[in-house]
Design a protein around this motif. Sequence first.
Motif, short mmCIF file in Angstrom:
data_model
loop_
_atom_site.label_atom_id
_atom_site.label_comp_id
_atom_site.label_asym_id
_atom_site.label_seq_id
_atom_site.Cartn_x
_atom_site.Cartn_y
_atom_site.Cartn_z
N ASP A 18 0.83 -1.21 0.00
CA ASP A 18 0.00 0.00 0.00
C ASP A 18 0.87 1.26 0.00
O ASP A 18 2.09 1.20 0.12
CB ASP A 18 -0.97 -0.01 1.18
CG ASP A 18 -0.27 -0.02 2.54
OD1 ASP A 18 0.93 0.31 2.62
OD2 ASP A 18 -0.94 -0.37 3.53
N GLN A 19 0.22 2.42 -0.12
CA GLN A 19 0.92 3.70 -0.20
C GLN A 19 1.76 3.97 1.04
O GLN A 19 2.87 4.49 0.95
CB GLN A 19 -0.08 4.84 -0.42
CG GLN A 19 0.59 6.19 -0.65
CD GLN A 19 1.42 6.22 -1.93
OE1 GLN A 19 0.95 5.79 -2.96
NE2 GLN A 19 2.64 6.72 -1.84
N THR A 20 1.26 3.61 2.22
CA THR A 20 2.02 3.84 3.45
C THR A 20 3.34 3.07 3.43
O THR A 20 4.38 3.62 3.81
CB THR A 20 1.18 3.41 4.68
OG1 THR A 20 -0.03 4.17 4.69
CG2 THR A 20 1.94 3.62 5.97
#
Length: 185
Positions: A18-20
Amino acid sequence: MNVFGADSGTDGLVDGVDQTTEDDIADTITSNAVDVLVDTSSSDVSVKGPGDNSVDATNLFPSNPDAQDGANPGTDGTYDNVSHKYVSLVANDVKIVFGENNGLPPNSTLGYTGLFKFVPNADSNSTFDVTFGGENGGNVLTQVDGKSVTDGAVISVSSNSSSGAEITTETSANNEDLDISITEQ
């Protein structure tokens, strides 16, 4: 920017995360290795975000989004003495665009002084090799620091520095994937 190689087939840094997690990877690289920045102060150089969306360089890392044109880069950016017109190719998922606003002369070779800036981690005494190209690159961005991108232009970085670059234009718009790798010597 896909710092792990354009051939990976991923939309971001690493497939399946994911982006995190991608942000954490970019933070680790910029904090522990060397950041690679592109100078967007020329009217011929800009960046685009995912999906070819226009983005304002002053809103991207390492810039202070509140910095204004002409602001003191020693106090108004994340890095000392780095203008807010520089954009991290490690921390931002961007594409470098040449000549979008003014066009470029066809069938020409154009040079850019100080197009790339390298900012190693201040706590590191290490030297890093930043390689432009090799497998991907060399058709548009042809040289970095006088070295061939097709052959893999290796820039050794141990302190803040910058390198010029050359691009080659043809009669129509060209795109290319460009691999940038960072390794510790």
